[in-house]
Design a protein around this motif. Structure first.
Motif, short mmCIF file in Angstrom:
data_model
loop_
_atom_site.label_atom_id
_atom_site.label_comp_id
_atom_site.label_asym_id
_atom_site.label_seq_id
_atom_site.Cartn_x
_atom_site.Cartn_y
_atom_site.Cartn_z
N VAL A 7 17.52 10.18 -46.13
CA VAL A 7 18.32 10.28 -47.36
C VAL A 7 19.33 11.40 -47.19
N GLY A 10 25.07 13.15 -44.51
CA GLY A 10 25.85 14.24 -43.93
C GLY A 10 25.54 14.43 -42.45
N LEU A 11 25.88 15.61 -41.95
CA LEU A 11 25.76 15.88 -40.52
C LEU A 11 24.30 15.92 -40.05
N ALA A 12 23.43 16.52 -40.85
CA ALA A 12 22.03 16.61 -40.44
C ALA A 12 21.43 15.21 -40.34
N GLY A 33 23.29 7.26 -48.15
CA GLY A 33 24.21 8.36 -48.46
C GLY A 33 25.05 8.04 -49.68
N PRO A 43 33.20 21.37 -41.87
CA PRO A 43 34.06 22.54 -41.63
C PRO A 43 35.58 22.25 -41.67
N ARG A 79 22.84 6.12 -54.11
CA ARG A 79 22.07 7.35 -54.30
C ARG A 79 20.57 7.06 -54.28
N ALA A 106 17.83 14.97 -46.35
CA ALA A 106 18.95 15.77 -45.83
C ALA A 106 20.07 15.70 -46.86
N THR A 107 19.75 16.11 -48.09
CA THR A 107 20.68 15.91 -49.21
C THR A 107 21.71 17.03 -49.38
N LEU A 130 35.18 22.15 -53.73
CA LEU A 130 35.35 21.65 -52.35
C LEU A 130 34.01 21.48 -51.64
N ILE A 157 34.30 29.81 -47.84
CA ILE A 157 35.15 28.66 -48.21
C ILE A 157 36.38 29.13 -48.96
N LEU A 247 15.53 15.83 -55.99
CA LEU A 247 14.79 14.64 -55.58
C LEU A 247 13.41 15.04 -55.03
N GLY A 276 18.57 20.64 -42.68
CA GLY A 276 19.93 21.02 -43.06
C GLY A 276 19.92 22.01 -44.22
N GLU A 293 22.85 27.61 -44.51
CA GLU A 293 23.88 26.62 -44.90
C GLU A 293 25.00 26.61 -43.87
N PHE A 322 27.00 30.80 -36.82
CA PHE A 322 28.02 30.45 -37.80
C PHE A 322 29.39 30.74 -37.21
N PHE A 323 30.41 29.98 -37.60
CA PHE A 323 31.78 30.29 -37.14
C PHE A 323 32.75 30.16 -38.31
P1 FAD Z 1 25.72 17.82 -46.29
O1 FAD Z 1 26.76 17.89 -45.25
O2 FAD Z 1 26.02 18.41 -47.62
O3 FAD Z 1 25.33 16.28 -46.49
C1 FAD Z 1 24.43 15.86 -47.48
C2 FAD Z 1 24.82 14.47 -47.95
O4 FAD Z 1 23.77 13.94 -48.74
C3 FAD Z 1 26.06 14.44 -48.83
O5 FAD Z 1 26.91 13.41 -48.43
C4 FAD Z 1 25.49 14.17 -50.22
O6 FAD Z 1 26.39 13.48 -51.05
C5 FAD Z 1 24.31 13.28 -49.87
N1 FAD Z 1 23.28 13.21 -50.93
C6 FAD Z 1 22.82 14.19 -51.72
N2 FAD Z 1 21.88 13.73 -52.56
C7 FAD Z 1 21.73 12.42 -52.29
C8 FAD Z 1 20.90 11.39 -52.79
N3 FAD Z 1 20.00 11.62 -53.76
N4 FAD Z 1 21.02 10.14 -52.27
C9 FAD Z 1 21.91 9.88 -51.28
N5 FAD Z 1 22.71 10.82 -50.75
C10 FAD Z 1 22.62 12.07 -51.25
N6 FAD Z 1 29.43 25.76 -41.69
C11 FAD Z 1 29.73 26.50 -40.58
O7 FAD Z 1 28.82 26.86 -39.83
N7 FAD Z 1 31.01 26.86 -40.28
C12 FAD Z 1 32.05 26.49 -41.07
O8 FAD Z 1 33.19 26.84 -40.77
C13 FAD Z 1 31.78 25.71 -42.23
N8 FAD Z 1 32.79 25.32 -43.04
C14 FAD Z 1 32.51 24.59 -44.16
C15 FAD Z 1 33.55 24.21 -45.00
C16 FAD Z 1 33.31 23.49 -46.15
C17 FAD Z 1 34.45 23.09 -47.04
C18 FAD Z 1 31.98 23.11 -46.49
C19 FAD Z 1 31.70 22.34 -47.77
C20 FAD Z 1 30.93 23.49 -45.67
C21 FAD Z 1 31.18 24.22 -44.50
N9 FAD Z 1 30.15 24.62 -43.64
C22 FAD Z 1 30.44 25.36 -42.52
C23 FAD Z 1 28.74 24.29 -43.95
C24 FAD Z 1 28.29 22.99 -43.30
O9 FAD Z 1 29.25 22.00 -43.47
C25 FAD Z 1 26.96 22.56 -43.90
O10 FAD Z 1 25.99 23.52 -43.55
C26 FAD Z 1 26.53 21.19 -43.43
O11 FAD Z 1 27.42 20.21 -43.90
C27 FAD Z 1 25.12 20.84 -43.91
O12 FAD Z 1 24.79 19.55 -43.52
P2 FAD Z 1 23.75 18.67 -44.36
O13 FAD Z 1 23.70 17.36 -43.65
O14 FAD Z 1 22.51 19.45 -44.56
O15 FAD Z 1 24.37 18.49 -45.81
#
Ligand code: FAD
Length: 402
Positions: A7, A10-12, A33, A43, A79, A106-107, A130, A157, A247, A276, A293, A322-323
């Protein structure tokens, strides 16, 4: 083989899917997603994409064809609404359900709107947040030489958006509640360095200024702060992120600031993992729960989740990384320092190229390289070592010899 549901798009989430297939998992994989887009990296949203240099395809993790070829069932724009742990089933917003043998959450996180009391004016037209590519596109469209942008918040950010908006010619004001942005965690010297960089590039950084509300008056926005009222065409509210743990909470999993998971990323229900931005995971090197994060953590925990799902014995043992990129400054930070740690600088901050080390009880807890490249892995190797400050800052000592 197990049926695995992930679930979060994103990247994770995407990294777990990649790794599972790369390691030969042949069972069903479903990815749910709520955004419409294929999983992408965030990023660039505050950097190249906002500047108009990168396209979404450049930072999309896999093209659509990859998911087809690897037999991954994608549920995008959908969702996950409820987890039925007893029946091992997830209910989706389109009315369907998916069954799992193992579930990965991985929300991610969402922008903070101000805690329990949302920030006054956060929902006015012209006030942006953002987190998603859709929000980045909306913000990008407003940025031109005629725009007066107010950035509320001076975290990563906020500062990155300020730099990107300047590169599009916008006039930018950053409102920072701190005396020096980012100094609390990264030290005064780096904080001042960053502040001067922004000022040199024409950003009006209003430090020690708390914004109370955003108002709309006669068709334009006004930022009301402890320093008075200023006009803005566009506002970015960038006051931190909140992990999407509802959730997991509603399913009765153990949560604190994030979803509590062990060193192999399993939650209080061993059939459910969390990774994540939402994961408050036990780090075996630091011997503490940690929620991170950052981009690198999403990738590494995505890979570790796959290993755990496949029954491999690996653990969360690495130091956070981190970068950031702002104007002509690029920085990488590795480790985990506490505010009371001592910091020492190797090199001259005036030249813009230097390394900062943090120490606690004589041991290196973190290191940061600024505009010096290909050294971060070496710095990672220095973490935990007892090295005296003179040696750390002596540039005649090769980094690899530390
Ligand atoms: P996310 O990328 O947030 O993905 C989670 C996904 O799950 C989202 O698409 C969300 O909509 C979806 N979701 C949530 N709930 C539900 C649900 N109930 N059902 C279905 N889908 C759901 N990190 C760095 O190290 N360096 C940087 O320079 C950097 N720059 C960044 C710039 C910005 C603008 C942002 C926003 C973040 C930045 N980060 C940076 C942080 C990095 O992007 C995050 O740590 C990373 O995206 C985390 O990944 P994730 O998969 O855990 O979560």
């Amino acid at each position: 083989q197990d049926s695995i549901v992930i679930v979060g798009g994103g990247l994770a989430a995407a990294t777990t899917v990649n790794e599972l297939r790369e390691q030969g998992h042949t069972g069903t994989i479903s990815l749910i997603g709520q955004e419409q887009e294929l999983p992408y990296e965030r990023p660039p949203l505050s950097k190249g994409y906002l500047q108009g240099n990168d396209k979404l395809e450049d930072f999309t993790v896999n093209p659509a064809s990859w998911y087809q070829e690897h037999n991954v069932q994608l549920h995008l724009g959908v969702r996950a609404e409820k987890i039925d742990r007893e029946n091992q089933q997830v209910s989706l917003s389109d009315g369907s359900t998916v069954d799992y043998d193992q579930l990965v959450l991985a929300t991610g996180a969402r922008p903070n709107l101000g805690g329990k009391q949302p920030f006054e004016g956060h929902d006015l037209p012209g006030v942006h947040l953002l987190r998603t590519v859709e929000q980045a596109r909306a913000l990008r469209e407003t940025l031109s030489e005629d725009t007066q942008l107010a950035v509320i918040g001076s975290g990563w950010i906020g500062m990155e958006v300020a730099a990107s908006a300047r590169s599009r010619g916008a006039r930018v004001t950053v409102y920072s509640p701190d005396e020096v942005p980012l100094a609390k965690v990264f030290g005064d010297r780096f904080g001042h360095h960053l502040l001067e960089l922004h000022q040199r590039n024409g950003v009006d950084v209003r430090t020690s200024t708390r914004v109370d509300s955003i108002q709309e008056t006669d068709g334009h926005l006004e930022v009301v702060s402890s320093a008075g009222t200023s006009r803005a065409d566009v506002v970015l509210l960038a006051i931190g992120a909140v992990p999407n743990i509802e959730l997991a909470q509603e399913a009765g999993l153990k949560t604190e600031r994030g979803v509590i998971v062990d060193a192999s990323l399993r939650s209080s229900d061993p059939k459910i993992l969390a990774i994540g931005d939402i994961a408050e995971a036990f780090n075996t090197s630091l011997r503490r729960q940690l929620r991170v994060e950052h981009w690198d953590n999403a990738i590494r925990q995505g890979k570790l989740a796959a290993a755990t799902l496949l029954g491999q014995d690996q653990s969360y043992d690495w130091a956070p990384y981190f970068f950031t990129d702002q104007f002509d400054l690029g920085m990488e930070y590795v480790g985990y320092s506490a505010p009371e740690d001592i910091s020492v600088v190797r090199g001259d901050t005036e030249t813009g190229e230097f390394i900062v080390f943090w120490l606690s009880e004589g041991k290196v807890t973190a290191a940061m390289n600024v505009n010096i490249w290909d050294v971060n892995d070496t710095l990672r190797g220095v973490l935990g070592k007892s090295i005296d400050q003179e040696r750390l800052t002596d540039q005649s000592v090769d980094l690899a010899e530390l």
